[in-house]
Design an enzyme around this catalytic site. Sequence first.
Site, PDB file in Angstrom:
ATOM      1  N   LYS A   1      30.701  33.805  42.960  1.00 21.72           N
ATOM      2  CA  LYS A   1      31.071  33.942  41.551  1.00 21.72           C
ATOM      3  C   LYS A   1      29.871  33.603  40.700  1.00 21.72           C
ATOM      4  O   LYS A   1      29.036  32.776  41.080  1.00 21.72           O
ATOM      5  CB  LYS A   1      32.212  32.971  41.206  1.00 21.72           C
ATOM      6  CG  LYS A   1      32.979  33.388  39.975  1.00 21.72           C
ATOM      7  CD  LYS A   1      33.976  34.464  40.325  1.00 21.72           C
ATOM      8  CE  LYS A   1      34.882  34.824  39.195  1.00 21.72           C
ATOM      9  NZ  LYS A   1      36.054  35.550  39.698  1.00 21.72           N
TER      10      LYS A   1
HETATM   11  N1  GLU Z   1      36.629  38.985  39.003  1.00 24.64           N
HETATM   12  C1  GLU Z   1      37.624  39.579  39.841  1.00 24.64           C
HETATM   13  C2  GLU Z   1      38.325  38.516  40.653  1.00 24.64           C
HETATM   14  O1  GLU Z   1      38.335  37.357  40.299  1.00 24.64           O
HETATM   15  C3  GLU Z   1      37.093  40.727  40.670  1.00 24.64           C
HETATM   16  C4  GLU Z   1      35.978  40.399  41.599  1.00 24.64           C
HETATM   17  C5  GLU Z   1      35.368  41.610  42.286  1.00 24.64           C
HETATM   18  O2  GLU Z   1      35.888  42.708  42.133  1.00 24.64           O
HETATM   19  O3  GLU Z   1      34.387  41.416  42.976  1.00 24.64           O
HETATM   20  O4  GLU Z   1      38.961  38.798  41.630  1.00 24.64           O
END
Ligand code: GLU
Length: 424
Positions: A113
Amino acid sequence: MSTQLNGGSPRYNPLESMNRRFDAAVEVLGLDKQFANVLRVPDKVVMANIPVTMDDGTIQVFEGYRVVHSDHLGPSKGGIRYSMDVNLDEVKALAAWMTWKCAIVNIPYGGAKGGIKCNPRAMSKGELERLTRAYTVSMKEVFGPESDIPAPDMGTGPQEMAWIVDEYSKIKGQNSWAVVTGKPIVLGGSLGRVEATGRGVMVSTRSALAKMGIKPTEATCVVQGFGNVGSKAAKLIEQMGVKIIAISDISGGYYSDEGIDVNAAIEYVANSDTHTLEGFKGVEKVSNTELLELECTVLVPAAMEDQITPENAHKIRAKLIVEGANGPTTAEADSILDEKGILVVPDILANAGGVTVSYFEWVQNRLGYYWTEERVNRRADRAMKLAFDNIYAASEKYNINMRLAAYVVALDKVSTTLKLRGSF
Ligand code: GLU
């Protein structure tokens, strides 16, 4: 009553919530604690101070993070968040949740993240572009189609992904579509990606209602948050025949026992100057606190972390909670919801539709062959339904709630991989 959300409150720490559930799953699986500790902590934490020249000529330095929690199942995957609440513990928790999420929906990724502490609503497009490009340069050794693949999260969307793809491609000297997902369709994005998280929330809701023996046409639903996840989830759940009785965003909560016309609300937000629900007609205004405590069949928290806490959990009157946001329930609130007999479809399962279609986008980029929306939706729905049934079965097998079952299934898979690789 205040419409303030609790997120970012120093009273709750999403990393602690993650760790408590992780430790409980280690117990259930009987894993060696020293071995499990490898997966309790992130593999890599990168922090960058990013200077940006603002439109008024001043120079502001922004805190940017990228946390890679694991890459044992494949390249690490996860969004980038732009918010004033971004801090290292939050990004660490969100990165770990990505690892578990990818394992649950069976896609070959680890978890990561990113986050930048900033207020995107108060920044111009040019400032956001300079910030995003500078962040990409700072993270150029981390990002890569085979190593770490970002995506949108709170405060970011297809435009930021387009800037990342452009900046990264310049650094590499060739177009590198697969370095990021959630891109605009014309730049290698996938059909169905924008709706994917909300769609997965709908599939989870449908699956859970079926297990509970409740017909969608007899159900009511409250959705907290009207961003990409909340608005799309509300629309798709409404299409199932469920009555949406309340929605909310940063401007407050909006209630109608007649049911809210979700499409009208989406259109209202798109055309309003503030891009919020402020002033939306034909509804009663309620506070965020009141919204969460409304009597309903399904509550979908799709705003941010730490919304259901020991302070309000005993007042929740929903029969089912489907977590669209990451970490909306604190660990201490879990047992209160259990005691009340509320079924909770946890975040790492319920909102995994987004990363599932991100995976499809990455696959399409690498193939150079693009799927129809129908194919994307069909495969994503199937993956979500399978994941739901798998976690539900695990919760019955171990006689534990669905949240703990989700951690158990995910940890079992990732720890097995780690043992097989045996790299330490
Ligand atoms: N931000 C989204 C999540 O928390 C998508 C992450 C992604 O598609 O890599 O799942």
